[in-house]
Design a protein around this motif. Structure first.
Motif, short mmCIF file in Angstrom:
data_model
loop_
_atom_site.label_atom_id
_atom_site.label_comp_id
_atom_site.label_asym_id
_atom_site.label_seq_id
_atom_site.Cartn_x
_atom_site.Cartn_y
_atom_site.Cartn_z
N ALA A 1 0.83 -1.21 0.00
CA ALA A 1 0.00 0.00 0.00
C ALA A 1 0.86 1.25 0.00
O ALA A 1 0.55 2.24 -0.66
N ASP B 1 -1.16 4.24 -1.56
CA ASP B 1 -2.58 3.98 -1.25
C ASP B 1 -2.75 4.07 0.27
O ASP B 1 -2.68 3.07 0.99
N ALA C 1 -5.99 2.37 2.05
CA ALA C 1 -6.09 0.91 2.05
C ALA C 1 -6.52 0.41 3.43
O ALA C 1 -6.13 0.97 4.46
#
Length: 258
Positions: A105, A110, A113
């Motif tokens: 991630a 991200d 996540a």
């Protein structure tokens, strides 16, 4: 093991501050050591810590955590988002799975996540270096706000003290080293100190304002009790605010800033 969760601190002043503001402030980031300092998710890892350790075993925590504390029921803190910390073996398949998901991630930038909802509540156990599983730790992300009615009991070096809303929860604990006493003198001290601070800034207009046909001549601002309290104590606990307002309004509903 216990129906209660305890937060310990090192001195009475901090405990008074916690009670008067109705807030436990999150301090440093906790959780999975590899990621908790990463700037993109650091704030998500800042938490307030509690222990589920049985009350007759609290002595195991005093040296590290402090001799003053505040206790809540699990039910209250669950409703505020607190949950158990998962202690897992360092380099175990479980620890490596979490690390790999977080690394993926992170590489993909991200930061929404789902793994980041888990890392604040996981601590790898490193034998001989980091192993606090005996604390039976719980955490709540961010600052935790509460009313005095949420508090089950207080802890001082000499006693566990039932708080305003506490029932007789320690009737079966008479063999404890820590004894039960009620009500808490700390709460009375907080109220007295707060009232003294109020009187240092505001006074009853009867002592200072001129009158005309029995009415005050308001050549300065008129403060209501509530406005004066909000101005002087913007972060005060709602329960204490109500008690102070009720007490002060028996003397006067209007005040002059000294």
């Amino acid at each position: 093991m216990s129906d209660y969760l305890v937060h310990l601190t090192r001195n009475e002043h901090i405990l008074k501050q916690i009670l008067s503001t109705g807030k436990l402030k999150c301090d440093k980031p906790f959780g999975f050591r590899r990621f908790r300092l990463q700037k993109e998710v650091r704030e998500r890892h800042r938490s307030v810590c509690f222990s589920e350790i049985p009350l007759d075993q609290l002595g195991r925590l005093y040296t590290k955590k402090g001799y003053y504390g505040i206790g809540f029921s699990k039910k209250v803190l669950k409703e505020k988002g607190a949950t158990r910390v998962w202690h897992i073996e360092y380099n175990s398949p479980q620890a490596m799975a979490i690390q790999n998901l977080a690394e993926l991630a992170s590489k993909q930038n991200d930061y929404s996540a789902p793994i980041w909802n888990l890392t604040p509540f996981v601590d790898p156990i490193i034998p001989g270096t980091f192993d606090w599983a005996h604390e039976r730790e719980w955490r709540a992300q961010g600052d935790l706000t509460f009313s005095l009615n949420n508090v089950a009991f207080l802890i001082t070096p000499s006693s566990i003290t039932e708080s305003l809303s506490a029932m007789h929860i320690f009737d079966d604990w008479q063999d404890l080293e820590l004894r039960v006493a009620a009500p808490s003198p700390l709460l009375g001290e907080i109220l007295n100190e707060t009232i003294e601070e109020f009187y240092n800034r505001f006074c009853n207009p009867i002592h200072i304002l001129p009158t005309d046909h029995g009415e005050y001549v308001w050549h300065v601002r008129e403060w209501s009790t509530e406005d004066a309290l909000y101005t002087l104590f913007p972060d005060i606990n709602d329960t204490i605010f109500d008690k102070l307002a009720t007490f002060l309004n028996t003397e006067s509903t209007s005040w002059v800033e000294i």
